[in-house]
Write a protein that holds these residues in place. Structure first.
Motif, PDB file in Angstrom:
ATOM      1  N   PRO A 144       0.833  -1.211   0.000  1.00 36.35           N
ATOM      2  CA  PRO A 144       0.000   0.000   0.000  1.00 36.35           C
ATOM      3  C   PRO A 144       0.868   1.262   0.000  1.00 36.35           C
ATOM      4  O   PRO A 144       1.915   1.303   0.671  1.00 36.35           O
ATOM      5  N   LYS A 145       0.443   2.256  -0.729  1.00 31.88           N
ATOM      6  CA  LYS A 145       1.233   3.499  -0.849  1.00 31.88           C
ATOM      7  C   LYS A 145       1.478   4.164   0.498  1.00 31.88           C
ATOM      8  O   LYS A 145       2.512   4.788   0.713  1.00 31.88           O
ATOM      9  N   ASN A 146       0.496   4.001   1.422  1.00 31.51           N
ATOM     10  CA  ASN A 146       0.664   4.662   2.720  1.00 31.51           C
ATOM     11  C   ASN A 146       1.724   3.993   3.592  1.00 31.51           C
ATOM     12  O   ASN A 146       2.103   4.516   4.626  1.00 31.51           O
ATOM     13  N   LEU A 147       2.213   2.810   3.159  1.00 28.36           N
ATOM     14  CA  LEU A 147       3.258   2.124   3.899  1.00 28.36           C
ATOM     15  C   LEU A 147       4.636   2.380   3.341  1.00 28.36           C
ATOM     16  O   LEU A 147       5.646   1.981   3.916  1.00 28.36           O
ATOM     17  N   LYS A 148       4.685   3.071   2.225  1.00 28.60           N
ATOM     18  CA  LYS A 148       5.997   3.352   1.612  1.00 28.60           C
ATOM     19  C   LYS A 148       6.510   4.720   2.024  1.00 28.60           C
ATOM     20  O   LYS A 148       5.749   5.638   2.308  1.00 28.60           O
TER      21      LYS A 148
END
Length: 262
Positions: A258-262
């Motif tokens: 997920p983008k929010n984890l990168k």
């Protein structure tokens, strides 16, 4: 099937693909079976360079003789065809001395059978790399998209698949049109991975005409409850292989972050 037009279509597809990829031609493993005979013949008809490689690993004598007969036949008809033989038996035997052979006889035999296919894939890509060629696959539609009857990263490890949209029965029709040797046309299909002459039907439990029927029934949305007797048995065999080998027929699963984890 409009056999002549299908042959022309595949030959043109092969030629265009190779030219767009800026390669010299094709490398093909020759097993003595109908699929590799048809594929190599189609590649030969492109006029591009074709290297046929025989790669025995404790191979049944009948497989060896048919492979050699086909190569001789092909070279006599096409000046662009060359051939070589890579005896992988010593490599295979040395590999067995370096790995654990613990497990049931069935699991060990299957693991070693798949190892044979992967050793051959390595040899094909070695020559392809040296010569600036593509590895042509020999899988047909029933094997590749029906029962998944091939080795992942073995005979399934190829650059392009000329006959993968053809049923086995259609491959035979093309083989007849291309004048594949009679010994190959009449031989029982075999993967040649166990060092004996056992056929694909011996392993799967159903013939290719039966599997083609089952594949069509699945595409029509039929279930095993719609059949009885031998038909039900064949449909169950097909579905068992289809389900267990789905991982071979789809792209490698990727865990997307997920983008929010990168």
């Amino acid at each position: 099937m409009q056999t002549e037009k299908v042959v022309d279509h595949i030959v043109n597809w092969l030629k265009n693909y190779a030219m767009n990829a800026r390669v010299n031609g094709f490398v093909i493993g020759i097993s003595g079976g109908i699929d590799s005979a048809v594929t190599s013949s189609l590649c030969a008809k492109t006029g591009l360079e074709v290297l046929c490689i025989e790669m025995p690993i404790h191979q049944a004598a009948s497989h060896v003789s048919r492979a050699q007969e086909h190569i001789t036949h092909l070279k006599s008809r096409y000046s662009n065809v060359r051939a070589t033989r890579v005896d992988l038996t010593p490599v295979f035997e040395e590999f067995k001395t370096e790995v654990s052979l613990d497990g049931t006889q069935t699991t060990v035999d299957m693991a070693l059978a798949n190892t044979r296919a992967r050793l051959r894939m390595t040899a094909l890509y070695y020559h392809a790399g040296l010569l600036g060629m593509l590895v042509a696959g020999t899988g047909n539609k029933v094997e590749d998209f029906g029962v998944g009857f091939y080795t992942k990263y073995g005979d399934g490890g190829v650059d392009l698949s000329p006959i993968a949209d053809l049923l086995k029965s259609e491959v035979y029709k093309i083989g007849e049109y291309l004048e594949v040797p009679e010994s190959i046309m009449k031989a029982a299909p075999s993967d040649g991975l166990f060092g004996d002459a056992r056929s694909d039907e011996d392993q799967i439990g159903a013939s290719y005409p039966e599997l083609e029927w089952a594949m069509e029934m699945k595409d029509q949305g039929q279930t095993e409850d719609d059949f009885e007797g031998r038909q039900k048995q064949v449909f169950q065999i097909f579905m068992r292989y289809n389900r267990s080998n789905t991982h071979k027929m789809i792209p490698i699963p990727i865990c997307e972050i997920p983008k929010n984890l990168k």
